[in-house]
Enzyme design. Structure first.
Site, PDB file in Angstrom:
ATOM      1  N   ASP A  51      25.692   5.240  74.986  1.00 51.89           N
ATOM      2  CA  ASP A  51      24.341   5.347  75.549  1.00 51.89           C
ATOM      3  C   ASP A  51      24.039   6.825  75.705  1.00 51.89           C
ATOM      4  O   ASP A  51      24.721   7.535  76.452  1.00 51.89           O
ATOM      5  CB  ASP A  51      24.268   4.630  76.902  1.00 51.89           C
ATOM      6  CG  ASP A  51      22.841   4.493  77.406  1.00 51.89           C
ATOM      7  OD1 ASP A  51      22.142   5.539  77.470  1.00 51.89           O
ATOM      8  OD2 ASP A  51      22.421   3.387  77.753  1.00 51.89           O
ATOM      9  N   GLU A  80      19.195  -1.048  68.891  1.00 52.16           N
ATOM     10  CA  GLU A  80      19.038  -2.074  69.923  1.00 52.16           C
ATOM     11  C   GLU A  80      17.710  -1.915  70.637  1.00 52.16           C
ATOM     12  O   GLU A  80      17.276  -0.802  70.925  1.00 52.16           O
ATOM     13  CB  GLU A  80      20.164  -1.972  70.952  1.00 52.16           C
ATOM     14  CG  GLU A  80      20.024  -2.978  72.092  1.00 52.16           C
ATOM     15  CD  GLU A  80      21.113  -2.885  73.138  1.00 52.16           C
ATOM     16  OE1 GLU A  80      21.390  -3.900  73.800  1.00 52.16           O
ATOM     17  OE2 GLU A  80      21.694  -1.792  73.313  1.00 52.16           O
ATOM     18  N   HIS A 123      23.557   2.148  72.648  1.00 53.03           N
ATOM     19  CA  HIS A 123      23.109   1.185  73.647  1.00 53.03           C
ATOM     20  C   HIS A 123      21.754   1.619  74.193  1.00 53.03           C
ATOM     21  O   HIS A 123      21.589   2.751  74.652  1.00 53.03           O
ATOM     22  CB  HIS A 123      24.124   1.120  74.793  1.00 53.03           C
ATOM     23  CG  HIS A 123      23.638   0.363  75.988  1.00 53.03           C
ATOM     24  ND1 HIS A 123      23.187   0.987  77.128  1.00 53.03           N
ATOM     25  CD2 HIS A 123      23.523  -0.962  76.214  1.00 53.03           C
ATOM     26  CE1 HIS A 123      22.825   0.081  78.017  1.00 53.03           C
ATOM     27  NE2 HIS A 123      23.019  -1.110  77.494  1.00 53.03           N
ATOM     28  N   HIS A 180      17.996  -2.046  85.246  1.00 55.46           N
ATOM     29  CA  HIS A 180      18.529  -3.126  86.075  1.00 55.46           C
ATOM     30  C   HIS A 180      17.841  -3.194  87.437  1.00 55.46           C
ATOM     31  O   HIS A 180      18.028  -4.166  88.178  1.00 55.46           O
ATOM     32  CB  HIS A 180      20.032  -2.944  86.294  1.00 55.46           C
ATOM     33  CG  HIS A 180      20.840  -3.109  85.049  1.00 55.46           C
ATOM     34  ND1 HIS A 180      21.436  -2.051  84.408  1.00 55.46           N
ATOM     35  CD2 HIS A 180      21.138  -4.213  84.313  1.00 55.46           C
ATOM     36  CE1 HIS A 180      22.077  -2.491  83.347  1.00 55.46           C
ATOM     37  NE2 HIS A 180      21.910  -3.788  83.257  1.00 55.46           N
ATOM     38  N   GLU A 214      29.438   1.259  75.496  1.00 53.55           N
ATOM     39  CA  GLU A 214      28.286   1.467  76.382  1.00 53.55           C
ATOM     40  C   GLU A 214      28.656   2.259  77.627  1.00 53.55           C
ATOM     41  O   GLU A 214      27.901   3.120  78.074  1.00 53.55           O
ATOM     42  CB  GLU A 214      27.724   0.104  76.763  1.00 53.55           C
ATOM     43  CG  GLU A 214      26.686   0.086  77.860  1.00 53.55           C
ATOM     44  CD  GLU A 214      26.258  -1.318  78.220  1.00 53.55           C
ATOM     45  OE1 GLU A 214      25.710  -1.497  79.318  1.00 53.55           O
ATOM     46  OE2 GLU A 214      26.450  -2.241  77.407  1.00 53.55           O
ATOM     47  N   ASP A 249      27.035 -10.375  74.577  1.00 55.98           N
ATOM     48  CA  ASP A 249      27.273  -9.193  75.404  1.00 55.98           C
ATOM     49  C   ASP A 249      28.079  -9.647  76.619  1.00 55.98           C
ATOM     50  O   ASP A 249      27.564 -10.336  77.494  1.00 55.98           O
ATOM     51  CB  ASP A 249      25.942  -8.583  75.841  1.00 55.98           C
ATOM     52  CG  ASP A 249      26.112  -7.294  76.629  1.00 55.98           C
ATOM     53  OD1 ASP A 249      27.257  -6.956  76.993  1.00 55.98           O
ATOM     54  OD2 ASP A 249      25.105  -6.629  76.908  1.00 55.98           O
ATOM     55  N   GLU A 294      30.695  -8.089  72.224  1.00 57.43           N
ATOM     56  CA  GLU A 294      30.468  -6.743  72.755  1.00 57.43           C
ATOM     57  C   GLU A 294      31.057  -6.560  74.146  1.00 57.43           C
ATOM     58  O   GLU A 294      30.887  -7.417  75.015  1.00 57.43           O
ATOM     59  CB  GLU A 294      28.957  -6.473  72.792  1.00 57.43           C
ATOM     60  CG  GLU A 294      28.583  -5.116  73.361  1.00 57.43           C
ATOM     61  CD  GLU A 294      27.101  -4.832  73.215  1.00 57.43           C
ATOM     62  OE1 GLU A 294      26.514  -4.256  74.136  1.00 57.43           O
ATOM     63  OE2 GLU A 294      26.532  -5.207  72.158  1.00 57.43           O
TER      64      GLU A 294
END
Length: 392
Positions: free
Chosen positions: A291, A338, A318, A22, A268, A214, A240
């Site tokens: 994750d 994913e 994730h 991110h 996640e 999502d 999700e």
């Protein structure tokens, strides 16, 4: 393998991509008006960076054995997680047998219960755990997936997460997961725009390509149920992370009220076998999505996956690049994976943790055969400027 002791633990942080994907600059789909828990405040609606999603950065942990071999792991957590590794967790590693991963995990977890259990501390523990598995694979000259029991399939098959499922279809992925853009605070018009985007993408990709939403913890139960039923017209495969991660009761109700054939997925932002036990025992999800960089690492993923397998629930991790690939290739209840489209326009396949990792494998035509390189098979990019946290 003869006993090998750990000589040193080093923790670093990095800004600009990497495990904290991110942390992107400029115009990037991952930061473009995506529904979030903070989207009820107009000032924080247009950009996830505006409320600080990118503040942590990437954590890198190196573990050096007494023979000079180095294993490393990466996760989110940045500078504060690096501090936890160097000032607290390192004491359970230096001098320990590098093969005693289960013992080290237990000591790290129990010693941090008074301020940990989830979140930043589990990110740090996960990163250390991944570095240990990488080191063990290098010491034994085997890929991590061999240490986990070996592959149960020849290749990994991927769906893509990004703003352009239509382009993902052309790149060979089995499905595309769209970020939901409009939150309940944007009212009926926002709901219409969410459905219009789904309808547009269904028109572009055709009937049989998977489409998913999502929702990134942004909805309430009533809105989520309404959205699910309205979206069923366009064959939404799953919804999700519709609700905040601690609302186990809401997820259980959402799953009960979901349209026939639509899957409810989450996990996640959950951590440890105990968090996922709640999701599983309360029948909150058809697919859980831990994750591996956040939930406790490979060591904890083994336990989480076993809990899910006993209940007939799929585990589709994730993101997390090679760290999840080495795990899912060994699990019968992880039939697909994913892939986060980290190209700014979601129009091409680039390594998920770019620019941090070298030799990071990426899908070709939506599929990937893992190499047999020892450890996780990746290297740190020497051009990335790592800053070390040092002990006092």
């Amino acid at each position: 393998m003869k006993q090998t002791r750990i000589r040193e633990v080093r923790a670093f942080y990095l800004r600009g991509g990497g495990a904290d994907y991110h942390d992107q600059a400029g115009d990037h789909w991952i930061d473009d008006h995506i529904a979030t828990p903070m989207a009820k405040y107009p000032a924080y609606r247009a950009s996830r960076r505006s409320f600080g999603l990118n503040v942590l950065g990437t954590l890198v942990v190196e573990i050096e054995a007494d023979n000079g071999m180095v294993g490393f792991g990466v996760a989110t957590g940045g500078e504060p997680a690096a501090w936890i590794v160097e000032r607290h967790l390192a004491r359970f590693l230096v001098g320990a047998d590098a093969a005693n991963i289960e013992l080290i995990w237990d000591q790290m977890y129990l010693s941090t219960l008074f301020y940990g259990r989830k979140g930043l501390v589990l990110n740090a523990i996960s990163c250390v755990d991944l570095a240990l598995w990488d080191l063990l694979g290098k010491l034994r000259q085997e890929p991590v997936y061999h240490l986990l029991g070996g592959p149960v399939r020849d290749e990994l098959v991927f769906y893509a997460t990004g703003s352009r499922p239509d382009l993902a279809k052309g790149l060979g992925f089995i499905g595309g997961k769209l970020p939901l853009q409009h939150c309940p605070a944007e009212g009926e018009e926002g709901l219409k725009q969410n459905l219009a985007k789904l309808a547009e993408m269904r028109e572009r990709v055709g009937e049989n390509f998977w489409l998913m939403f999502d929702c990134w913890m942004s909805l309430d139960l009533n809105y989520a149920v309404r959205l699910a039923h309205a979206a069923s017209e366009w064959k939404l495969k799953w919804m999700e992370e519709a609700l905040p991660p601690d609302d186990y009761w809401g997820y259980a109700e959402l799953r009960r009220k979901a349209p026939p054939g639509m899957l409810i997925t989450t996990g996640e932002h959950e951590a440890t076998r105990w968090g996922f036990r709640m999701l599983l025992e309360m029948e909150c999800a058809d697919i859980i999505q831990p994750d591996v960089n956040w939930c406790g690492g490979i060591t904890e993923m083994i336990k989480i996956s076993a809990l899910a397998d006993a209940r007939g629930v799929l585990v589709v991790p994730h993101g997390s690049s090679v760290y999840s690939y080495h795990f899912t290739i060994t699990r019968h209840n992880s039939p697909f994976s994913e892939f986060l489209m980290m190209a700014p326009k979601a129009d091409k396949v680039v390594p998920m943790f770019t620019p941090l990792l070298l030799d990071e494998p990426v899908p070709q035509n939506g599929r990937l055969k893992l190499p047999d390189t020892p450890g996780f098979g990746v290297r740190l990019n020497p051009e990335c400027a790592l800053t070390r946290i040092r002990k006092e």
